[in-house]
Write a protein that holds these residues in place. Structure first.
Motif, PDB file in Angstrom:
ATOM      1  N   GLU A 208       0.854  -1.260   0.334  1.00  0.00           N
ATOM      2  CA  GLU A 208      -0.043  -0.083   0.147  1.00  0.00           C
ATOM      3  C   GLU A 208       0.855   1.148   0.074  1.00  0.00           C
ATOM      4  OE1 GLU A 208      -2.270  -0.656   3.331  1.00  0.00           O
ATOM      5  OE2 GLU A 208      -3.204  -2.575   2.698  1.00  0.00           O
ATOM      6  N   ARG A 209       1.943   1.122   0.785  1.00  0.00           N
ATOM      7  CA  ARG A 209       3.112   2.127   0.646  1.00  0.00           C
ATOM      8  C   ARG A 209       4.345   1.822   0.551  1.00  0.00           C
ATOM      9  NH1 ARG A 209       5.016   3.135   5.676  1.00  0.00           N
ATOM     10  NH2 ARG A 209       4.139   2.486   7.464  1.00  0.00           N
ATOM     11  N   PRO A 210       4.801   1.416  -0.619  1.00  0.00           N
ATOM     12  CA  PRO A 210       6.048   0.784  -0.907  1.00  0.00           C
ATOM     13  C   PRO A 210       7.173   1.515  -0.118  1.00  0.00           C
ATOM     14  CG  PRO A 210       4.970   0.944  -2.943  1.00  0.00           C
ATOM     15  CD  PRO A 210       4.022   1.760  -1.951  1.00  0.00           C
ATOM     16  N   ALA A 211       7.918   0.705   0.734  1.00  0.00           N
ATOM     17  CA  ALA A 211       9.092   1.163   1.145  1.00  0.00           C
ATOM     18  C   ALA A 211      10.022   0.022   1.696  1.00  0.00           C
ATOM     19  CB  ALA A 211       8.844   1.894   2.432  1.00  0.00           C
ATOM     20  N   ASP A 221      17.292  -1.364  -4.557  1.00  0.00           N
ATOM     21  CA  ASP A 221      16.771  -2.436  -5.311  1.00  0.00           C
ATOM     22  C   ASP A 221      15.801  -3.239  -4.745  1.00  0.00           C
ATOM     23  OD1 ASP A 221      18.920  -2.334  -6.964  1.00  0.00           O
ATOM     24  OD2 ASP A 221      20.104  -3.857  -6.245  1.00  0.00           O
ATOM     25  N   ALA A 222      15.459  -3.309  -3.280  1.00  0.00           N
ATOM     26  CA  ALA A 222      14.326  -3.713  -2.711  1.00  0.00           C
ATOM     27  C   ALA A 222      13.064  -2.958  -3.116  1.00  0.00           C
ATOM     28  CB  ALA A 222      14.520  -3.808  -1.044  1.00  0.00           C
ATOM     29  N   LEU A 226       9.928  -4.501  -5.050  1.00  0.00           N
ATOM     30  CA  LEU A 226       8.518  -4.225  -4.465  1.00  0.00           C
ATOM     31  C   LEU A 226       7.766  -3.495  -5.572  1.00  0.00           C
ATOM     32  CD1 LEU A 226       6.694  -4.610  -2.096  1.00  0.00           C
ATOM     33  CD2 LEU A 226       7.702  -2.632  -1.234  1.00  0.00           C
ATOM     34  N   HIS A 227       8.101  -2.322  -6.269  1.00  0.00           N
ATOM     35  CA  HIS A 227       7.122  -1.700  -7.272  1.00  0.00           C
ATOM     36  C   HIS A 227       7.121  -2.588  -8.352  1.00  0.00           C
ATOM     37  CE1 HIS A 227       6.833   2.265  -5.901  1.00  0.00           C
ATOM     38  NE2 HIS A 227       7.960   2.263  -5.603  1.00  0.00           N
ATOM     39  N   ARG A 228       8.080  -3.643  -8.832  1.00  0.00           N
ATOM     40  CA  ARG A 228       7.878  -4.542  -9.805  1.00  0.00           C
ATOM     41  C   ARG A 228       6.626  -5.566  -9.437  1.00  0.00           C
ATOM     42  NH1 ARG A 228      10.807 -10.067 -11.963  1.00  0.00           N
ATOM     43  NH2 ARG A 228       9.794  -9.983 -13.809  1.00  0.00           N
ATOM     44  N   LEU A 229       6.588  -6.160  -8.203  1.00  0.00           N
ATOM     45  CA  LEU A 229       5.819  -6.979  -7.584  1.00  0.00           C
ATOM     46  C   LEU A 229       4.283  -6.485  -7.684  1.00  0.00           C
ATOM     47  CD1 LEU A 229       5.178  -9.792  -6.104  1.00  0.00           C
ATOM     48  CD2 LEU A 229       5.354  -8.360  -4.015  1.00  0.00           C
TER      49      LEU A 229
END
Length: 260
Positions: A208-211, A221-222, A226-229
């Motif tokens: 919900e709030r990528p971090a 990279d992490a 996460l954005h790719r997922l």
């Protein structure tokens, strides 16, 4: 990509690990959260895939002796949550497992490798050093006693995504950052596709709030992974099962499609 399907996905219960929510996601409010440490069986016409292997079996008897005072004191595990017992309950002999997706080499994903020594192990190439000693920093991420029993086994070190059976039914997705070889897994089931986050996300709130989170090795990279997922979930119209998240574990029947 071709679009075959697996027959079914069976979630296997595992230990619980009590950590601080703030360590699981930047910006999260501090407070205890009891993470689930599950494994997954994916049944396909061409083989039986295990995704991760949980904690070491002896942790069910004395987690402090296995993992030390600080970490072991955060573990809650019963003998029935050992991987070998869970496989038995699912009607699966360890020798029936053909592939093991090792999402990365942290201790809570490698503890049961010894139970399936004849399987083919699929690991992101960035984590290879934990197996062959080629990278001391990566080797330090792993628990040597988990890797040693299978160090000479059949390992495939994956560069990029990997379609396990060549039909799109089970795809290991490269998601570096948490560790250099961290992966998630796409499973296409009869009722639709499902994404297993593994440690690309630790709490559903991360979607919900990528971090990133405290233990990510390369934070940029992490975050990109996460954005790719999240993007794959939208493109495929697939739910994401954040596999450590206790609330997602409670929704497991909806994710796996096993509810009548």
């Amino acid at each position: 990509m071709t679009t075959g399907t697996a027959r079914r996905l069976v979630p296997l219960d595992g230990a619980r690990l009590s950590l601080d929510r703030a360590d699981m996601l930047d910006g999260a409010a501090p407070g205890p959260v009891e993470l689930v440490v599950p494994t997954f069986l994916v049944e396909h016409d061409d083989g039986l895939v295990l995704v991760d292997t949980g904690l070491a079996p002896e942790a069910a008897e004395d987690p402090v002796a296995v993992y030390g005072e600080e970490l072991g004191g955060k573990v809650r595990m019963t003998p029935e949550q050992r991987l070998d017992r869970q496989l038995e309950r699912a009607g699966v002999a360890p020798g029936d497992v053909t592939h093991v997706v090792v999402s990365h080499v942290h201790f809570d994903h490698t503890g049961g490798l010894r139970h399936v020594p004849h399987a083919r192990f699929l690991l992101g190439a960035g984590d290879r050093g934990a197996v062959d000693g080629s990278d001391a920093d990566v080797a330090a991420l792993a628990r040597t006693r988990d890797i040693d029993p299978v160090r000479g086994g059949d390992w495939a070190f994956l560069d990029g995504d990997h379609d396990v059976f060549g039909d799109g039914a089970v795809v290991v997705l490269a998601m570096p950052g948490h560790t250099p070889g961290n992966s998630s897994v796409l499973v296409r089931l009869p009722h639709g596709p499902l994404l297993l986050s593994c440690d690309t996300a630790h709490l559903h709130e991360a979607l919900e709030r990528p971090a990133p989170m405290a233990a990510d090795m390369v934070r940029a990279d992490a975050l990109a992974s996460l954005h790719r997922l999240i993007g794959l979930a939208a493109t495929l119209d697939a739910p994401v099962w954040v596999t450590h998240d206790p609330a997602d574990w409670e929704r497991r029947e909806r994710f796996s499609g096993s509810r009548p």
